[in-house]
Write an enzyme that holds these catalytic residues in place. Sequence first.
Site, PDB file in Angstrom:
ATOM      1  N   HIS A 296       0.858  -1.198   0.000  1.00  0.00           N
ATOM      2  CA  HIS A 296       0.000   0.000   0.000  1.00  0.00           C
ATOM      3  C   HIS A 296       0.890   1.243   0.000  1.00  0.00           C
ATOM      4  O   HIS A 296       1.548   1.537  -0.995  1.00  0.00           O
ATOM      5  CB  HIS A 296      -0.925  -0.065   1.205  1.00  0.00           C
ATOM      6  CG  HIS A 296      -2.044   0.937   1.199  1.00  0.00           C
ATOM      7  ND1 HIS A 296      -2.366   1.712   0.106  1.00  0.00           N
ATOM      8  CD2 HIS A 296      -2.920   1.304   2.166  1.00  0.00           C
ATOM      9  CE1 HIS A 296      -3.383   2.495   0.394  1.00  0.00           C
ATOM     10  NE2 HIS A 296      -3.737   2.271   1.650  1.00  0.00           N
ATOM     11  N   HIS A 335      -1.763  -2.344 -10.776  1.00  0.00           N
ATOM     12  CA  HIS A 335      -2.547  -1.747  -9.696  1.00  0.00           C
ATOM     13  C   HIS A 335      -3.770  -2.614  -9.454  1.00  0.00           C
ATOM     14  O   HIS A 335      -4.315  -3.201 -10.387  1.00  0.00           O
ATOM     15  CB  HIS A 335      -2.963  -0.320 -10.068  1.00  0.00           C
ATOM     16  CG  HIS A 335      -3.401   0.503  -8.900  1.00  0.00           C
ATOM     17  ND1 HIS A 335      -4.656   0.374  -8.339  1.00  0.00           N
ATOM     18  CD2 HIS A 335      -2.753   1.454  -8.178  1.00  0.00           C
ATOM     19  CE1 HIS A 335      -4.766   1.225  -7.334  1.00  0.00           C
ATOM     20  NE2 HIS A 335      -3.634   1.877  -7.204  1.00  0.00           N
ATOM     21  N   ASP A 391       3.175   5.279  -8.137  1.00  0.00           N
ATOM     22  CA  ASP A 391       4.233   5.130  -7.162  1.00  0.00           C
ATOM     23  C   ASP A 391       5.588   5.629  -7.662  1.00  0.00           C
ATOM     24  O   ASP A 391       6.540   5.697  -6.897  1.00  0.00           O
ATOM     25  CB  ASP A 391       4.338   3.661  -6.720  1.00  0.00           C
ATOM     26  CG  ASP A 391       3.174   3.266  -5.835  1.00  0.00           C
ATOM     27  OD1 ASP A 391       2.720   4.128  -5.082  1.00  0.00           O
ATOM     28  OD2 ASP A 391       2.711   2.120  -5.916  1.00  0.00           O
TER      29      ASP A 391
END
Length: 473
Positions: A296, A335, A391
């Site tokens: 996460h 994802h 990310d």
Amino acid sequence: MGRPIPSSSQNSLTVRDNRTGKSLEIAIEDNSIPATAFKALSAAPEKGERDENETNKGLRVSDRGFLNTAVMRSQITYIDGEAGVLRYRGYPIEELAVHSSHLETAYLLIYGSLPTSSQLEVWESEVMHHGVVHADAEQFFRSFRYDAHPMAILTSAFAYLGSYYSEANPSLQGQTLFTQGSPESLAVMDKQIYRLIGKATTLAAMAYRVRQGRSFVTPPTGFSYTGSFLYQMDHLGEENYKPNPVLEKALDVLFLLHADHELNASATTVLQTGSSLVDPYSAIAAGCASLYGPLHGGANEAVIRMLISIGSPANVPAFIEAVKKREKVLSGFGHRVYKTSDPRSFIVRKTADEVFKVTGKDELLETAMALHEAAMKDEYFIKRKLAPNVDFCGLIYRAMGFPLDFFPVLFAVPRVVGWLAHWRQMMLQPGGVKIWRPRQIYVGASKREYVAVGERSPVEGLQKTPSQISHSG
């Protein structure tokens, strides 16, 4: 029996239980059906079937990892993973990133509409006013070891913060404290929202400075939300110090992008915890702990560590092959929700270009782009829909000088907004709050008789006994 029940509406689902021949009509509302409806499909246990299956008590719905389970009705964030769509309260994230700010978007997420000029002024003033923490907090932060992970500090700090505000604790003030919807109840709720958003940057900055061995900085006046944050982290006594406006704006955009993401792991944790009617500080601390994990909020930290391990663009082909053989883990691609591309990734790339003009390009950027290009052309990754996701903003944080293990903190601080939006929505939902208590499918031993210790046969093997560990003194 055995024939489908005539449907009174096309918006219904007819289910036939082949074990019994029973038929059940379930209403479809907003393209969903209630899982509890299946409890009506009970049956007699089969010969030799375990009692623990509870077949006579109705059918259970299994959904490991909540892949297709909706736990609440929400008006906050909409995601279409197939189309790469993310909207806050109906507004596309791309428009908000260009025209809005983190605090304006926070108001939108929590209260449902964009504020007027006067509403925004009051909102920003209240949030910034509540940035100061009690003087005793310094002692709390100094109690951590110098090498404590900042997320461990921040998680603890949110829980600690709640100890100051007994008026915000339903365990002390009554369980309807936040669920009444009265002006008095809403005022108490709003004050905690001001406090948590306002103090989030202060707690994060203190977690940073205690690691650096620096004295703490009182939140300044007249600064933006991210400007104040950068000031508290970087100020070393300079007169009239102000953060670089480009970096301040970049951080504000990233905070806006990370403010909410529907019912992700940490938001769900906040709601699961909040469903017991615990105080919001404890609920936010629980969300912070959930976000700490590498699947996460720790993902962007994992991306940088991966790029460092690759080393240079020349090593990318070998790394790609190692990933295919499952010898290496690919971070920053794919994802749980987005199956094409994360709409935030385009904004992150543009923001990165602005930051790099100030800081210079990160040496890992070329490695990241080489990995990106190689994966996007490789059939292995195309078939698995492993597109790069947001990310990669870790490259921006690294270029701005943030320590690697501080990246999850930069995810948690803005996400406090989303957590509070969902928590507030649950507290005020029609019908009140029901404690979240999911079912399980018990597959363990049936009833066993206790065996005296001297009469037991040893059960040994991996995972069946405690591991032997070495002691260091």
